[in-house]
Each structure stands twice: as structure tokens, then as C-alpha cells.
Design a protein around this motif. Structure first.
Motif, short mmCIF file in Angstrom:
data_model
loop_
_atom_site.label_atom_id
_atom_site.label_comp_id
_atom_site.label_asym_id
_atom_site.label_seq_id
_atom_site.Cartn_x
_atom_site.Cartn_y
_atom_site.Cartn_z
N GLY A 12 50.80 -42.68 44.14
CA GLY A 12 50.05 -41.94 43.15
C GLY A 12 50.63 -42.10 41.77
O GLY A 12 51.51 -42.95 41.53
N ALA A 13 50.16 -41.29 40.84
CA ALA A 13 50.67 -41.33 39.47
C ALA A 13 52.13 -40.86 39.46
O ALA A 13 52.53 -40.06 40.31
N ALA A 51 53.71 -38.75 37.66
CA ALA A 51 53.88 -37.30 37.55
C ALA A 51 53.71 -36.62 38.91
O ALA A 51 54.39 -35.63 39.20
N ALA A 52 52.83 -37.17 39.74
CA ALA A 52 52.60 -36.56 41.05
C ALA A 52 53.69 -36.94 42.05
O ALA A 52 54.31 -36.06 42.66
N VAL A 53 53.96 -38.23 42.20
CA VAL A 53 54.92 -38.67 43.21
C VAL A 53 56.34 -38.25 42.86
O VAL A 53 57.11 -37.83 43.72
N LEU A 54 56.69 -38.39 41.59
CA LEU A 54 58.07 -38.09 41.17
C LEU A 54 58.26 -36.64 40.74
O LEU A 54 59.38 -36.12 40.82
N GLY A 55 57.19 -36.01 40.29
CA GLY A 55 57.31 -34.63 39.81
C GLY A 55 56.92 -33.58 40.82
O GLY A 55 57.48 -32.47 40.83
N ASP A 56 55.97 -33.91 41.69
CA ASP A 56 55.49 -32.94 42.67
C ASP A 56 55.08 -33.65 43.96
O ASP A 56 53.91 -33.65 44.36
#
Length: 255
Positions: free
Chosen positions: A230-231, A233-238
Motif C-alpha cells: 500500500g501507500a 503512510a498506510a504500510v509504514l504508519g498504520d
């Protein structure tokens, strides 16, 4: 129907690879749209480098269909040598350990592929090589030899060498892993510039902040499968997967 603006530069479907009894890639599928950067992250032994090498057929997959640029190959069938050669020409590969010719100058390293493999005119190739060396900040090193360069400079020559082939996609295998910490930034800066310029990039990396800042999508590979994508922000952030969260926790907070 795809157009030059929207076509996927890489399409991988059910890619599998084993070494003896060890199954390293267990049916990997993903796409890389034209002009985007994809970061592949994951623990050691997850299959990241094997996947990248499969995209260039440095490690020929046992099965699966991969399209890179304009060439598609079904690796479950016998692949003619000429088709494999044309397939490999679609991508440029930047290795962990530079892999420069020690007996050739910086300029000769960059021009070797276009002159020998592509049979292009020397005058044109050398002019383009000088431009590429200027782009990576090494125009003044054109007549030096690899042993006269720092590790970061050697890696930047490796990037220029890959770009000289005018590939449809550039593949980076842990491009900073062999560098001293103070040299990492100069190489990541060059890759960041390429992403801004719209090159299609696939980068295997352990530099999580770099992946967050530069990539358009992140693939988390674990035990030969893409566990999460995924993006940034999604994979690394949430991240959704507990395994992804565990991996990031260990990388970002090693103590």
C-alpha cells in the motif's frame, strides 16, 4: 487499453523461485506503474533480493509471468535466449557492492553497456555518459578509477551506469547497505532525485524513512510472500498486519 502515460512498467504474477529444497518466492504478484517508485522491505531471508533479481532474470524464476517494459515472459515455459536478452535490456540493475570494472575509468564503466551490449555510437554514448555523471555529481571524476573513489561515489557511478542503458525500470538492491553511514545520504539523494524526475524505480531497502519519503507504494515481504502492500503512510504508519508492526518496531527501535 493502456497508454504510455498509464501503462504498468512492471507486472509480476505468481512468481515462484526455489533453490534446491528451499522455496524462496511463493507466488508473488504486484504491479509497478510507470513513473513511480516502489520500496520492498522485509526481514533478512524474506526473498527481497531474489525477487529483485527475478525481475531482471539474474535469478530466473521457476514459474510465473513477468512483464517489464515492453517484454512479457512466462517463466513456466522454455524461454528463448534472444527473448531473455531483450527482457533483461528493459531494466537497469544497481547492486549492493557496486560491481564496477576496476581496470576501467569511471567514464568507461558508464559507457561499457551502451557500447558493447547496445552497439550505439561512441560519440553519442560518451556525451550522454558525461551528462549522467554530471547528474550524479561526478563529472569531475570521469577519468578516475574505482579505487580512487569513496564507496558512495562508486555507488553513484553504478547508478549512472544503469541509467546509461536507458532502461524502462531501474532496480536497486539495498543500494546503501555496503556504505559507511556518512555516505548513505549522498546515494539516497540521487535516488530521490530520480524519483522526482519520473523514473520508474524498484528499491529493496532497509532505510524506512527513505521508503516513507520517496516511494509511491511499499511492499512488505515476509517468508516469500507479500504480506502487506500500500501507500507508505498506510504500510509504514498504520500497518494492518501484526508481522509488519513487529518488523517496523525492531527496525525503528532496535534497542
Amino acid at each position: 487499453m493502456s497508454t504510455p502515460e498509464t501503462e504498468n512498467r512492471v507486472i509480476a504474477e505468481d512468481v515462484r523461485k526455489s533453490f534446491d529444497e528451499l522455496q524462496v518466492l511463493k507466488g508473488v504478484s504486484f504491479t509497478v506503474p510507470r513513473g513511480t517508485a516502489t520500496a520492498i522491505i522485509g526481514p533478512s531471508g524474506s526473498g527481497k533480493t531474489t525477487l529483485l533479481r527475478a525481475l531482471n532474470a539474474l535469478d530466473v524464476p521457476d514459474a510465473g509471468v513477468i512483464r517489464v517494459g515492453d517484454i512479457e515472459i512466462d517463466f513456466g515455459k522454455t524461454v528463448p535466449r534472444d527473448q531473455l536478452r531483450r527482457y533483461r535490456a528493459q531494466s537497469g540493475f544497481v547492486f549492493q557492492s557496486h560491481n564496477l570494472f576496476p581496470h576501467k575509468t569511471v567514464l568507461q564503466n558508464v559507457t561499457e553497456g551502451p557500447l558493447v551490449a547496445q552497439k550505439r555510437p561512441r560519440e553519442q554514448v560518451e556525451a550522454e555518459a558525461v551528462e549522467l555523471l554530471d547528474q550524479v555529481g561526478l563529472k569531475d571524476k570521469r577519468d578516475q578509477y574505482p579505487f580512487q573513489l569513496s564507496g558512495g561515489q562508486q555507488q553513484r557511478v553504478g547508478i549512472a551506469r544503469a541509467l546509461a542503458l536507458k532502461p524502462k525500470v531501474v532496480l536497486f538492491d539495498e543500494p546503501t547497505s555496503a556504505l559507511d553511514p556518512e555516505l548513505v545520504g549522498e546515494v539516497l539523494g540521487v535516488i530521490r532525485d530520480l524519483a522526482v524526475e519520473g523514473w520508474t524505480l524498484v528499491v529493496v531497502t532497509h532505510e524506512i524513512q527513505f521508503a516513507r519519503q520517496v516511494s509511491d507504494q511499499v511492499l512488505f515481504l515476509d517468508q516469500g510472500v507479500i504480506l502487506e502492500r500500500g501507500a507508505p503512510a498506510a504500510v509504514l504508519g498504520d500497518p494492518k498486519e501484526e508481522r509488519t508492526r513487529q518488523f517496523l518496531q525492531r527496525i525503528l527501535n532496535p534497542l
